[in-house]
Design a protein around this motif. Structure first.
Motif, mmCIF file in Angstrom:
data_model
loop_
_atom_site.group_PDB
_atom_site.id
_atom_site.type_symbol
_atom_site.label_atom_id
_atom_site.label_comp_id
_atom_site.label_asym_id
_atom_site.label_seq_id
_atom_site.Cartn_x
_atom_site.Cartn_y
_atom_site.Cartn_z
ATOM 1 N N PRO A 52 0.800 -1.231 0.000
ATOM 2 C CA PRO A 52 0.000 0.000 0.000
ATOM 3 C C PRO A 52 0.830 1.277 0.000
ATOM 4 O O PRO A 52 0.310 2.347 -0.326
ATOM 5 C CB PRO A 52 -0.835 -0.123 1.286
ATOM 6 C CG PRO A 52 -0.090 -1.094 2.149
ATOM 7 C CD PRO A 52 0.572 -2.052 1.219
ATOM 8 N N VAL A 56 2.950 5.919 -4.089
ATOM 9 C CA VAL A 56 1.884 6.776 -3.564
ATOM 10 C C VAL A 56 1.962 8.165 -4.199
ATOM 11 O O VAL A 56 3.024 8.623 -4.637
ATOM 12 C CB VAL A 56 1.985 6.919 -2.029
ATOM 13 C CG1 VAL A 56 1.764 5.586 -1.357
ATOM 14 C CG2 VAL A 56 3.331 7.499 -1.623
ATOM 15 N N LEU A 336 -6.205 4.295 -6.939
ATOM 16 C CA LEU A 336 -5.631 4.641 -5.642
ATOM 17 C C LEU A 336 -6.187 5.958 -5.116
ATOM 18 O O LEU A 336 -6.745 6.765 -5.856
ATOM 19 C CB LEU A 336 -4.105 4.735 -5.745
ATOM 20 C CG LEU A 336 -3.356 3.475 -6.175
ATOM 21 C CD1 LEU A 336 -1.854 3.724 -6.136
ATOM 22 C CD2 LEU A 336 -3.718 2.290 -5.289
ATOM 23 N N GLN A 337 -5.980 6.159 -3.841
ATOM 24 C CA GLN A 337 -6.386 7.409 -3.202
ATOM 25 C C GLN A 337 -5.591 8.566 -3.801
ATOM 26 O O GLN A 337 -4.417 8.424 -4.126
ATOM 27 C CB GLN A 337 -6.149 7.326 -1.692
ATOM 28 C CG GLN A 337 -6.740 8.486 -0.904
ATOM 29 C CD GLN A 337 -6.576 8.286 0.600
ATOM 30 O OE1 GLN A 337 -5.836 7.404 1.022
ATOM 31 N NE2 GLN A 337 -7.252 9.081 1.391
ATOM 32 N N SER A 339 -5.905 9.896 -6.673
ATOM 33 C CA SER A 339 -5.657 9.801 -8.115
ATOM 34 C C SER A 339 -6.402 10.924 -8.827
ATOM 35 O O SER A 339 -7.120 11.715 -8.204
ATOM 36 C CB SER A 339 -6.109 8.439 -8.639
ATOM 37 O OG SER A 339 -7.504 8.272 -8.442
#
Length: 379
Positions: A52, A56, A336-337, A339
């Motif tokens: 995870p 990022v 993903l967060q 994005s």
């Protein structure tokens, strides 16, 4: 000879060419007894895994007011130039997200941009059919705008992409909707060589992208609306070294593999492909199944510094990370967060020179910087 006879002869010749092309395609397929993923699986290779925190979103670059169309990194890794439909080039500090330059363009319809190897100048081109060069160290005019230091004129169609020759601030290659690529001498503003056009081995459709071989800067590859990619030698402009077939749609993106012996392509047919410049063979197809039969176009590609990963941007907002050995998607940045918004088109992407960060540009007007973290710094 009458017009009707000429038309008949042309029709027969076209059918013959199409038949020979199909025979060549079938012969080429018969020679391909395996591909990279099949061989890798037979050797027990396992796909790259992502945790995870391994990749990022660490920065969002906000400032454009129109769709972002192109971006490029400097060689020293910490600056990015982006081109947008708002008619501006913005130079960013990738570490702080600050803008160092906001350049108003002579033509708002910009399609490409590039940093020079030294990072002292930027180039851009678009629907005005001109490649404009800006020296970032030049003084601004009375309105605070950076003046154009050189205009490279000569294309008869839009300038779709541009790239500086590695280690040279004085030479640049452009591709165009006039079906040609051109090598320019920036010092004089003159064309050194033109590739394609009247030559039979040239592209027969708009040329959309170019990539120069980092291991041998005399070689470059181009992708076109004629569904092919072609390899060129700047010393021999009269003919392409090799033509690569396989795609069934426009070839929107081309990028050399890190070792310089292979290159990747991305197409409107929804696939990425890997080709070998020495044999001319297609080594691998990277494609996904889509339930609704609406295949998203591949808009842009980049390889990781080792070549193990292929980053591909899509028209539906996906940004897939492919394992090049096993032809599997190991991560989709679009899911993903932090994005890009919704399913807006990922129009461009690029990897920093040291391979530690990826930047994506989108029609949502933003750029995002993705950094490798966790136990992984570079792949």
């Amino acid at each position: 000879m009458s017009v009707a006879e000429m038309r008949e002869r042309h029709f027969v010749a076209t059918e013959t060419v199409d038949s020979l092309r199909e025979q060549l395609r079938q012969r080429r397929l018969a020679l391909l007894d395996t591909d990279i993923s099949s061989y890798s699986r037979s050797q027990g290779r396992t796909p790259v895994s992502f945790g995870p925190t391994d990749l990022v979103c660490c920065r969002t670059l906000q400032g454009h007011t129109g769709k972002v169309y192109a971006l490029d990194w400097t060689a020293e890794k910490n600056r990015i130039v982006s081109a947008s439909q708002d008619g501006r080039l913005i130079v960013w500090n990738a570490l702080t997200s600050q803008k160092t330059h906001a350049i108003r363009l002579p033509c708002a319809w910009v399609m490409s941009c590039a940093f020079s190897p030294t990072g002292q100048s930027v180039a851009c081109g678009g629907l005005d059919s001109v490649c404009s060069i800006f020296n970032l160290n030049s003084p601004t005019d009375r309105d605070g705008n950076l003046p154009v230091s050189r205009m490279l004129s000569g294309h008869k169609g839009y300038v779709s992409s541009c790239q500086y020759v590695p280690d040279e601030d004085t030479h640049l290659i452009t591709s165009s909707g006039d079906q040609t690529c051109v090598l320019w001498d920036i010092t004089t503003g003159l064309r050194t060589s033109a590739f394609g056009g009247e030559f039979q081995s040239g592209h027969t459709g708009d040329v959309l992208s170019v990539s120069i071989n980092g291991s041998n800067s005399r070689m470059f590859v181009s992708g076109s609306c004629d569904t092919t990619a072609r390899l060129w030698d700047t010393r021999v402009a009269s003919r392409a070294v090799r033509t690569f077939h396989g795609h069934e749609g426009d070839v929107n993106a081309v990028k050399f593999f890190p070792d310089g012996n292979r290159f990747g392509t991305g197409s409107d047919d929804g696939t990425c492909r890997l080709f070998d410049i020495r044999t001319g063979h297609q080594l691998q197809v990277y494609s996904q199944q889509h339930a609704n039969n609406e295949i998203p176009h591949v808009t842009s590609i980049a390889f990781s510094i080792s070549g193990r990963l292929l980053f591909a941007g899509y028209s539906n907002g996906d940004c897939c990370v492919w394992d090049t050995l096993l032809a599997r998607v190991v991560l989709n940045l679009g899911s993903l967060q932090n994005s890009h918004e919704g399913q807006t088109r990922i129009s461009c992407l690029g990897l920093s020179a040291d391979g530690s960060a990826l930047c994506t540009g989108s029609w949502d007007t933003n750029l995002k910087i993705w950094a490798f973290g966790g136990h992984r710094k570079v792949i």
